[in-house]
Design an enzyme around this catalytic site. Structure first.
Site, mmCIF file in Angstrom:
data_model
loop_
_atom_site.group_PDB
_atom_site.id
_atom_site.type_symbol
_atom_site.label_atom_id
_atom_site.label_comp_id
_atom_site.label_asym_id
_atom_site.label_seq_id
_atom_site.Cartn_x
_atom_site.Cartn_y
_atom_site.Cartn_z
ATOM 1 C CD GLN A 11 -2.212 110.283 -37.014
ATOM 2 O OE1 GLN A 11 -1.242 109.220 -37.654
ATOM 3 N NE2 GLN A 11 -2.750 109.755 -36.152
ATOM 4 C CD GLU A 23 -7.753 113.374 -36.499
ATOM 5 O OE1 GLU A 23 -7.354 114.001 -35.095
ATOM 6 O OE2 GLU A 23 -7.869 112.163 -36.055
ATOM 7 C CG ASP A 47 -1.887 110.456 -32.029
ATOM 8 O OD1 ASP A 47 -1.123 109.136 -31.156
ATOM 9 O OD2 ASP A 47 -3.023 110.161 -33.099
ATOM 10 C CD GLU A 64 -3.522 108.611 -29.410
ATOM 11 O OE1 GLU A 64 -4.109 107.687 -30.314
ATOM 12 O OE2 GLU A 64 -4.100 110.138 -28.876
ATOM 13 C CE LYS A 81 -8.253 105.582 -32.263
ATOM 14 N NZ LYS A 81 -7.296 105.880 -33.062
ATOM 15 N NE ARG A 122 -9.780 105.443 -36.406
ATOM 16 C CZ ARG A 122 -8.982 104.030 -36.252
ATOM 17 N NH1 ARG A 122 -9.916 102.645 -35.761
ATOM 18 N NH2 ARG A 122 -8.031 103.877 -36.264
ATOM 19 C CB SER A 123 -8.810 110.955 -39.787
ATOM 20 O OG SER A 123 -8.430 109.624 -39.731
ATOM 21 C CE LYS A 160 -6.583 111.518 -30.835
ATOM 22 N NZ LYS A 160 -5.589 110.770 -30.808
#
Length: 418
Positions: free
Chosen positions: A162, A204, A241, A283, A334, A363-364, A385
């Protein structure tokens, strides 16, 4: 004592163009607002994101019902509460919902109010937000885990993994860290163009070229690092990730190709790319319930940051289980996975006590809200991140960190990652 006098919520939009919730909390003279983010690849155990599920309104994605809950039920319960008592505010919200995963009110409603209250408290005290968390002095700036190639659920390009990220390990300050990432990203762009591939970006901000092979993407990243005059694995490290929940069928995984293979074979393939590409962080290498696979990988790797995201979902109970099982050595944080600022801080505090690295994450589906930048500094978290140097909702967090570094002046220093 400053009290909450009014709470107002509204429906706004996140960076993917989906409806989300913004809450605004008022005291006598001031107010502060916060926007709740939303994920694409989400863990089963995350706190519940409440939407209207009415296909006639934003294809079922509207949050107008959730907005109404804030403006009525939540507002009524919190009016008169001490704005500086975050624990009390969050406890009231948790008890008002009354469910394990916040399914009655929705974690998106609860978190927006929780964050806005925290911001307002700092505003009333006339102190920067980052000074209101766990650390009282000696603030550290986090190293960016900068997303430079998107795949998986964040792009429609066929890449299994991802996120392909870089971390500027030798940066002496945050400004230099950003410069290093900027140079690598721009050289990566040139290499992608040279190959005749698209430089369009994913959710992202990382490039999303049509590359279906993980190793080809990794080759590109290494080439960009080298072209920039840096040493891979020393000056700049590659971090991944995997989001393995999306690549799992029963007890097998299709991480490195479309073929599903056993955990043991997957670990062999991980070790191969770790050695070949000097990978320093992975991740979600396995599924959220595959505790044994995580522990096996930990036993088979050295000096690699193994990060639990879907595994832990910023949940203290799951983190404690992971610690007992030696499942990882780091945790992704998160806010919307757990749903309140207080619970998030509790998880960060415990993770740091047991020696885990803490990585604050966006978050995306994010927004212009920069809360997590202050959270990273205010908890001395090792890394942050928050996407690439593209898309303003990502860059907003980096810009806030630059402001914080400037404000700290000579007192500013980088966190430890080794």
């Amino acid at each position: 004592m400053s009290k909450i006098l009014k709470i107002k919520a509204r429906q706004v939009f996140d960076s993917r163009g989906n409806p989300t919730i913004e809450a605004e909390v008022y005291s006598k003279k001031l107010s502060a607002s916060a926007i709740c983010p939303s994920g694409a690849s989400t863990g089963t155990y995350e706190a519940f994101e409440k939407r209207d599920d009415n296909n006639k309104k934003y294809l079922g994605k509207s949050v107008l019902g959730t907005v109404n809950l804030v403006n009525t039920k939540i507002s009524k319960k919190l009016i008169g509460t001490n704005i500086h008592d975050q624990t009390r505010i969050d406890t009231i919200l948790i008890n008002l919902d009354g469910t394990r995963q916040k399914t009655n009110l929705g974690a998106n409603a609860i978190l927006a109010v929780s964050m806005a209250a925290k911001k307002l408290s700092a505003k009333i005290k006339n102190v920067p937000l980052y000074k209101t968390f766990l650390v009282k002095n000696n603030y550290k700036l986090p190293y960016p885990l900068m997303n430079i190639i998107n795949g998986g659920a964040h792009a429609n390009n066929g890449l299994r993994i991802q996120e392909f990220m870089i971390r500027p390990d030798k940066a002496k300050n945050f400004s230099e860290a950003m410069r290093i990432c900027f140079v690598v990203i721009n050289n990566l762009k040139k290499l992608i163009i040279k190959k005749g591939l698209s430089t369009s970006v994913g959710d992202e901000g990382g490039f999303a070229p049509m590359i279906s092979n993980n190793e080809k993407a990794l080759d590109l990243v290494v080439a960009a690092i080298n072209k920039s005059g840096f040493k891979n694995g020393k000056d700049v490290s590659i971090c991944l990730d995997v989001a393995a929940n999306e690549l799992m069928k029963k007890d097998k995984y299709s991480i490195h190709s479309k073929k599903f293979v056993s955990v043991d074979q997957s670990i062999k393939e991980y070790k191969k790319i770790i050695n070949k590409y000097k990978i320093k962080s992975i991740e979600d290498p396995f599924g959220e319930n595959d505790w044994m696979a995580w522990s096996k990988l930990m036993k088979n790797t050295n000096n690699v940051q193994i990060v639990g995201d879907d595994l832990y979902v910023t949940n203290l109970e799951r983190l404690k289980k992971g610690f007992l099982n030696n499942s990882s050595n780091s945790i992704l944080i998160k806010l919307n996975q757990i749903g309140t600022v207080s619970e998030t801080l509790e998880v960060i505090k415990f993770a740091q006590i047991i020696g885990y690295k803490t990585i604050i994450s966006h978050r995306s589906g994010d927004s212009e809200d920069t809360f997590i930048a202050d959270l990273a500094v205010g908890t001395n978290s090792n890394q942050i991140k928050t996407g690439s140097l593209a898309r303003s909702e990502r860059v907003a967090k980096y810009n806030q960190l630059l402001r914080i570094e400037e404000e700290l002046g000579k007192k500013a220093s980088m966190s430890k990652i080794h």
